[in-house]
Motif scaffolding. Sequence first.
Motif, PDB file in Angstrom:
ATOM      1  N   ASN A 129       6.616  -0.601   8.808  1.00  0.00           N
ATOM      2  CA  ASN A 129       5.499   0.070   8.150  1.00  0.00           C
ATOM      3  C   ASN A 129       5.673   0.122   6.638  1.00  0.00           C
ATOM      4  O   ASN A 129       4.692   0.126   5.899  1.00  0.00           O
ATOM      5  N   LEU A 130       6.896   0.152   6.174  1.00  0.00           N
ATOM      6  CA  LEU A 130       7.144   0.221   4.737  1.00  0.00           C
ATOM      7  C   LEU A 130       6.822  -1.089   4.011  1.00  0.00           C
ATOM      8  O   LEU A 130       6.728  -1.103   2.777  1.00  0.00           O
ATOM      9  N   VAL A 131       6.665  -2.188   4.763  1.00  0.00           N
ATOM     10  CA  VAL A 131       6.348  -3.470   4.105  1.00  0.00           C
ATOM     11  C   VAL A 131       5.012  -4.037   4.575  1.00  0.00           C
ATOM     12  O   VAL A 131       4.746  -5.229   4.379  1.00  0.00           O
ATOM     13  N   LEU A 132       4.154  -3.205   5.145  1.00  0.00           N
ATOM     14  CA  LEU A 132       2.880  -3.709   5.663  1.00  0.00           C
ATOM     15  C   LEU A 132       2.039  -4.386   4.585  1.00  0.00           C
ATOM     16  O   LEU A 132       1.278  -5.311   4.880  1.00  0.00           O
ATOM     17  N   ASN A 133       2.168  -3.935   3.341  1.00  0.00           N
ATOM     18  CA  ASN A 133       1.334  -4.489   2.279  1.00  0.00           C
ATOM     19  C   ASN A 133       2.040  -5.578   1.466  1.00  0.00           C
ATOM     20  O   ASN A 133       1.456  -6.101   0.520  1.00  0.00           O
ATOM     21  N   GLN A 134       3.277  -5.925   1.825  1.00  0.00           N
ATOM     22  CA  GLN A 134       3.982  -6.953   1.055  1.00  0.00           C
ATOM     23  C   GLN A 134       4.964  -7.767   1.901  1.00  0.00           C
ATOM     24  O   GLN A 134       5.891  -8.374   1.368  1.00  0.00           O
ATOM     25  N   GLY A 173       7.739 -18.649   4.266  1.00  0.00           N
ATOM     26  CA  GLY A 173       6.970 -18.263   5.445  1.00  0.00           C
ATOM     27  C   GLY A 173       7.755 -17.570   6.533  1.00  0.00           C
ATOM     28  O   GLY A 173       7.180 -17.171   7.548  1.00  0.00           O
ATOM     29  N   LEU A 174       9.059 -17.408   6.336  1.00  0.00           N
ATOM     30  CA  LEU A 174       9.889 -16.752   7.352  1.00  0.00           C
ATOM     31  C   LEU A 174      10.316 -15.375   6.868  1.00  0.00           C
ATOM     32  O   LEU A 174      10.734 -15.211   5.715  1.00  0.00           O
ATOM     33  N   ARG A 175      10.206 -14.413   7.735  1.00  0.00           N
ATOM     34  CA  ARG A 175      10.574 -13.036   7.393  1.00  0.00           C
ATOM     35  C   ARG A 175      12.089 -12.909   7.269  1.00  0.00           C
ATOM     36  O   ARG A 175      12.841 -13.495   8.057  1.00  0.00           O
ATOM     37  N   ARG A 176      12.515 -12.105   6.293  1.00  0.00           N
ATOM     38  CA  ARG A 176      13.931 -11.839   6.093  1.00  0.00           C
ATOM     39  C   ARG A 176      14.218 -10.401   6.530  1.00  0.00           C
ATOM     40  O   ARG A 176      14.002  -9.446   5.779  1.00  0.00           O
ATOM     41  N   ASP A 177      14.660 -10.244   7.770  1.00  0.00           N
ATOM     42  CA  ASP A 177      14.872  -8.914   8.336  1.00  0.00           C
ATOM     43  C   ASP A 177      15.918  -8.117   7.562  1.00  0.00           C
ATOM     44  O   ASP A 177      15.812  -6.887   7.463  1.00  0.00           O
ATOM     45  N   ASP A 178      16.940  -8.806   7.039  1.00  0.00           N
ATOM     46  CA  ASP A 178      17.983  -8.083   6.320  1.00  0.00           C
ATOM     47  C   ASP A 178      17.422  -7.436   5.057  1.00  0.00           C
ATOM     48  O   ASP A 178      17.755  -6.294   4.722  1.00  0.00           O
ATOM     49  N   ALA A 179      16.543  -8.140   4.353  1.00  0.00           N
ATOM     50  CA  ALA A 179      15.941  -7.590   3.137  1.00  0.00           C
ATOM     51  C   ALA A 179      15.028  -6.420   3.473  1.00  0.00           C
ATOM     52  O   ALA A 179      15.002  -5.401   2.761  1.00  0.00           O
ATOM     53  N   VAL A 180      14.270  -6.532   4.563  1.00  0.00           N
ATOM     54  CA  VAL A 180      13.390  -5.431   4.989  1.00  0.00           C
ATOM     55  C   VAL A 180      14.224  -4.204   5.335  1.00  0.00           C
ATOM     56  O   VAL A 180      13.898  -3.076   4.944  1.00  0.00           O
ATOM     57  N   ALA A 181      15.326  -4.413   6.062  1.00  0.00           N
ATOM     58  CA  ALA A 181      16.172  -3.287   6.491  1.00  0.00           C
ATOM     59  C   ALA A 181      16.796  -2.582   5.288  1.00  0.00           C
ATOM     60  O   ALA A 181      16.821  -1.346   5.227  1.00  0.00           O
ATOM     61  N   ARG A 182      17.293  -3.359   4.314  1.00  0.00           N
ATOM     62  CA  ARG A 182      17.905  -2.738   3.126  1.00  0.00           C
ATOM     63  C   ARG A 182      16.876  -1.945   2.325  1.00  0.00           C
ATOM     64  O   ARG A 182      17.148  -0.833   1.864  1.00  0.00           O
ATOM     65  N   TYR A 183      15.706  -2.527   2.186  1.00  0.00           N
ATOM     66  CA  TYR A 183      14.620  -1.875   1.457  1.00  0.00           C
ATOM     67  C   TYR A 183      14.228  -0.560   2.146  1.00  0.00           C
ATOM     68  O   TYR A 183      14.015   0.465   1.487  1.00  0.00           O
ATOM     69  N   ALA A 184      14.155  -0.588   3.468  1.00  0.00           N
ATOM     70  CA  ALA A 184      13.758   0.602   4.221  1.00  0.00           C
ATOM     71  C   ALA A 184      14.792   1.716   4.066  1.00  0.00           C
ATOM     72  O   ALA A 184      14.429   2.889   3.867  1.00  0.00           O
ATOM     73  N   VAL A 185      16.051   1.383   4.144  1.00  0.00           N
ATOM     74  CA  VAL A 185      17.109   2.392   3.979  1.00  0.00           C
ATOM     75  C   VAL A 185      17.001   3.042   2.601  1.00  0.00           C
ATOM     76  O   VAL A 185      17.132   4.265   2.451  1.00  0.00           O
ATOM     77  N   GLU A 186      16.735   2.236   1.597  1.00  0.00           N
ATOM     78  CA  GLU A 186      16.608   2.734   0.218  1.00  0.00           C
ATOM     79  C   GLU A 186      15.434   3.707   0.091  1.00  0.00           C
ATOM     80  O   GLU A 186      15.569   4.790  -0.495  1.00  0.00           O
ATOM     81  N   LEU A 187      14.267   3.350   0.660  1.00  0.00           N
ATOM     82  CA  LEU A 187      13.091   4.214   0.541  1.00  0.00           C
ATOM     83  C   LEU A 187      13.209   5.470   1.399  1.00  0.00           C
ATOM     84  O   LEU A 187      12.727   6.538   1.013  1.00  0.00           O
ATOM     85  N   VAL A 188      13.824   5.350   2.562  1.00  0.00           N
ATOM     86  CA  VAL A 188      14.034   6.528   3.415  1.00  0.00           C
ATOM     87  C   VAL A 188      14.842   7.577   2.656  1.00  0.00           C
ATOM     88  O   VAL A 188      14.530   8.778   2.689  1.00  0.00           O
TER      89      VAL A 188
END
Length: 510
Positions: A358-363, A373-388
């Motif tokens: 949900n934290l990356v729905l707009n980007q 074109g491939l999602r980078r799950d590690d980058a999403v996870a790090r970003y989410a931990v930071e925003l949480v």
Amino acid sequence: MSEERPILEVRGVTKTFPGVIANEDVDLTLHEGQVLCVLGENGAGKSTLMNAVFGLYQPDAGEILLRGEPVRFASSREAIAAGIGMVHQHFQLIPVFTVAENVMLGNELRKGIVLDLDAARRRINELGRQYGLSIDPDAVVGDLSVGEQQRVELIKALFRDADVLILDEPTAVLTPGEVDEFFAVVRNLVEQGKSIIFITHKLREVLSVADQILVLRGGKVVGEADPKVATQQSLATLMVGRDVSFTIDKAPATPGEVVLRTHGLAVDDDRGVTTVTGLDLEVRAGEIFGIAGVEGNGQRELVEALMGMRAKRAGTVEITGRDVTEANPREIIELGVGHVPEDRTKHGLVGPFTIADNLVLNQYRNSPFAHRGLRRDDAVARYAVELVEQFDIRTPSAQVAVETLSGGNQQKVIIARELQGVDKLLVVAQPTRGLDVGSIEFIHRRIVEMRDQGAAVLLVSAELDEVLSLSDRIGVIYRGALVGTFDRADATRDRLGLLMASGADPEVAA
């Protein structure tokens, strides 16, 4: 209020979920004819505790006594049969059914093998007269206002002969006028022998309606308070565990160029009725423009039209000088626009998705979250931990479904997402609806920070205090048109209130 044997007791109740202790050794006592307010931050365990009382959850430890006898409800049906009713924060109504059909659902009156709707109508009218809850039994629920739908929920509980009423955040979606009407209903219910548990986080309302206050924090009881001597400040400190500021510390605005402009904007609602009528609006960089108004005067349609979510009947919309009248939401977002929607569950979040998703729905398509074109799950996870951590989202992990969070924490997820990369315009609708005092303070500070960084902010709120506290300029919307625009220094509560109610400016008339 009777001081004899309590009608309801909770003793040492503990309830855990994976990774979370929602309630820990909680005690609660409700006397007959009493309003007991259970106060706490979002995520403090208030709703979990009440769901355990109502049979929706089973406590892991402790016991519940009703009229002095231990009870253990396997379902809400058993709790209802024992005389407990619950009005949930999110109404449990079927929009296409009538009031009578909703009230009878699960407790049908029959004449032979057919439903006895006439008997249901008579009973609803009797309850309406008795408790001040008048409602048309044949009205379709989807056509009713939020306040009227809440009446239907109360009548449902009374229709089932509830003596104990649990009201979960009952004023979260009501206008100030509807809140006053609701409190009159609560007083009437108590005078006629009902006992009420009132779950809330709104301090002013607690002091108005409570006979006794119980405060939860982190799933534990941290104190009790007498509303005759308690203050908003003392209750806030108990709730949050620190001093809370009730004033917004912000420097004077330094407005720049016009970022958002509408001219002659007209928008229809879902029924095809024009609810925004020829609206002209300008919001500048570096200012917060607040729109005040009674809900249902076109605010929702205006915001959805600005964000490309709803077609325009007439008029134009410009953002940074670019005509976006026909633009879609993605095109508008890519201009540097953030949007906090009025309905967080419908338009702000995908419930079954994780917090991180949900934290990356707009980007999610952009770097660093995707590569070729491939999602980078590690980058999403790090970003989410930071925003949480940055936005104090109370959760055991960023990988849990966002629908498992409390309402306040869901709102923080949306705020965290929408404030990232926004440099032109932030459109926020009801940003603190249903939030506790600590979360409100946090979100207000973030909105002011966006203004100070040079973004234009359009604030739409039914909370007049919020509009007055945050705004640099204020417009009043009435029947879909701006009927007055003021600098904050010229906007008094009485002046705005009269404009909101009638569309007429008392000072101009004088």
